[in-house]
Write a protein that holds these residues in place. Structure first.
Motif, short mmCIF file in Angstrom:
data_model
loop_
_atom_site.label_atom_id
_atom_site.label_comp_id
_atom_site.label_asym_id
_atom_site.label_seq_id
_atom_site.Cartn_x
_atom_site.Cartn_y
_atom_site.Cartn_z
N LEU A 5 -37.16 1.81 -56.81
CA LEU A 5 -38.47 1.68 -57.42
C LEU A 5 -38.94 0.23 -57.35
N ILE A 7 -42.02 -1.87 -59.10
CA ILE A 7 -43.06 -1.72 -60.12
C ILE A 7 -43.65 -3.08 -60.45
N ASP A 98 -44.76 0.64 -55.99
CA ASP A 98 -45.03 2.07 -56.10
C ASP A 98 -46.14 2.34 -57.10
N ILE A 99 -46.30 1.43 -58.06
CA ILE A 99 -47.33 1.57 -59.08
C ILE A 99 -47.63 0.19 -59.65
N ILE A 368 -45.63 8.48 -60.12
CA ILE A 368 -44.90 8.19 -58.88
C ILE A 368 -44.44 9.48 -58.22
N ARG A 371 -47.36 11.19 -56.50
CA ARG A 371 -47.79 10.52 -55.27
C ARG A 371 -46.77 10.75 -54.16
#
Length: 371
Positions: A5, A7, A98-99, A368, A371
């Motif tokens: 991840l 972020i 990712d975000i 996430i 998406r």
């Protein structure tokens, strides 16, 4: 989630934005120890010190706020905004999140706007009962908007709103000290009624002026009450001299309270500005309070925050304009009224939304995964 991840968390400016951001980051790292997190703040603001101290990487944007009183100065503000947007795009290219999560503050606007233009999912965390201009502009393209108050559909699309509450410093909630142990830790007398006076991480002029004006009254009640007074670093010298002149021995004054867990546990009554994070802490800890909303904030949102509690008899609200004359007498009157303190404590506890950091990270996961 199998992949690593990445972020990005953006915002800051005050502790009210920084502490929730760090709480969200801590929950992400608890669930995903290998996740990569990057904070984006505003250069020369508090987050550039506090975030690294919490163990996270941060980069700065040259962004600053608009000057509503001296409009000619906003030419430089617009130049900084343009530079911030360009740097935000470079950060996204290099970090590939990712975000992107926005918690409010100067950097949040250009960073999340750039993410939305790059089709990166975004989550907004709105702490106040009255939404800020930046978050309202970002809302249409946000994937989720996490809020702490009812009625936020007047600012945001209803289908994107998630009621999560505001994340607070977990050590405050997890503190196991008794009131007596907390008082002893601070060098206070647990037999006396204790008032905690805080004006935010940088201090509050009106609250400090009110305290200075009321030191003689506090001194006259030395036998049965004591005060913990956080002045903020900008008012350190001024308040130190005033306290020395008064000779009040029942006032523990300091520019910054490092051990807020003990200070909250020791307090029978809290005097505070009405920032969203402070209110969330009061709700979770069940602390009766006198709220003095700052008039120097966008959209007068602190008054609206305080009114949301006062309407439910979950706090006493005192307007800033009347505080210098009235605050200390009101403090003294309130702290000895056991029934009133108990009533406010019960009502404010009912408003608490617990585990907000966990609820917000639940939304991050959903976005996430989708998406």
């Amino acid at each position: 989630m199998d992949k690593e991840l990445r972020i990005l968390i953006s915002g800051g400016g005050t502790g009210g934005h920084i502490f929730p951001a760090i709480a969200i980051a801590n929950e992400i790292k608890r669930r995903y120890p290998d996740a990569r997190l990057l904070f984006v703040g505003a250069e020369n603001r508090m987050e550039m010190e506090r975030v690294p101290a919490a163990g996270y990487e941060i980069v700065g944007l040259p962004v600053c706020g608009f000057d509503r009183k001296r409009l000619w100065r906003n030419v430089a503000v617009l130049v900084k905004l343009f530079k911030s947007m360009r740097r935000a795009r470079a950060i996204l290219r290099d970090f590939k999140p990712d975000i992107a999560i926005g918690v409010g503050g100067y950097a949040s606007g250009p960073m999340l706007k750039a993410a939305q233009k790059c089709h990166i999912p975004t989550l907004i965390q709105e702490q106040n009962s009255y939404a800020g201009v930046t978050n309202k502009l970002l809302a249409a393209r946000a994937d989720a908007i996490c809020v702490a108050y009812d009625g936020m559909d007047k600012f945001f699309p209803a289908d994107k709103i998630v009621m999560t509450g505001n994340p607070v410093r977990r050590n405050l909630v997890d503190c196991k000290l008794s009131r007596e142990e907390a008082a002893a830790k601070l060098g206070l007398d647990a037999r006396r009624k204790t008032i905690l006076v805080v004006g935010g991480s940088l201090g509050a002029r009106t609250i400090n002026e009110s305290m200075i004006a009321g030191l003689e009254l506090l001194k006259s009640h030395e036998a049965n009450l004591q005060v913990i007074w956080q002045t903020g670093k900008y008012y350190d010298e001024e308040t130190r001299r005033a306290l020395e002149r008064s000779g009040a021995g029942n006032v523990l004054r300091m520019p910054f309270i490092a051990d807020m867990e003990a200070a909250y546990r020791a307090a029978d009554l809290v005097v505070s500005r009405a920032g969203a994070s402070s209110i969330s802490e009061l709700q979770l800890l069940g602390k009766p309070s006198i709220l003095v909303p700052s008039p120097n904030v966008a959209e007068d949102h602190q008054t609206k925050n305080a009114l949301a509690l006062a309407a439910k008899e979950a706090a006493i609200m005192l307007p800033d304009a009347g505080a210098v004359k009235s605050l200390v007498p009101l403090m003294v009157k309130t702290v000895i009224d056991y029934r009133l303190l108990s009533h406010i404590s019960s009502n404010v506890s009912k408003m608490a939304l617990r585990d907000a950091d966990s609820r917000i990270v639940d939304q991050v996961e959903k976005i996430i995964d989708k998406r």
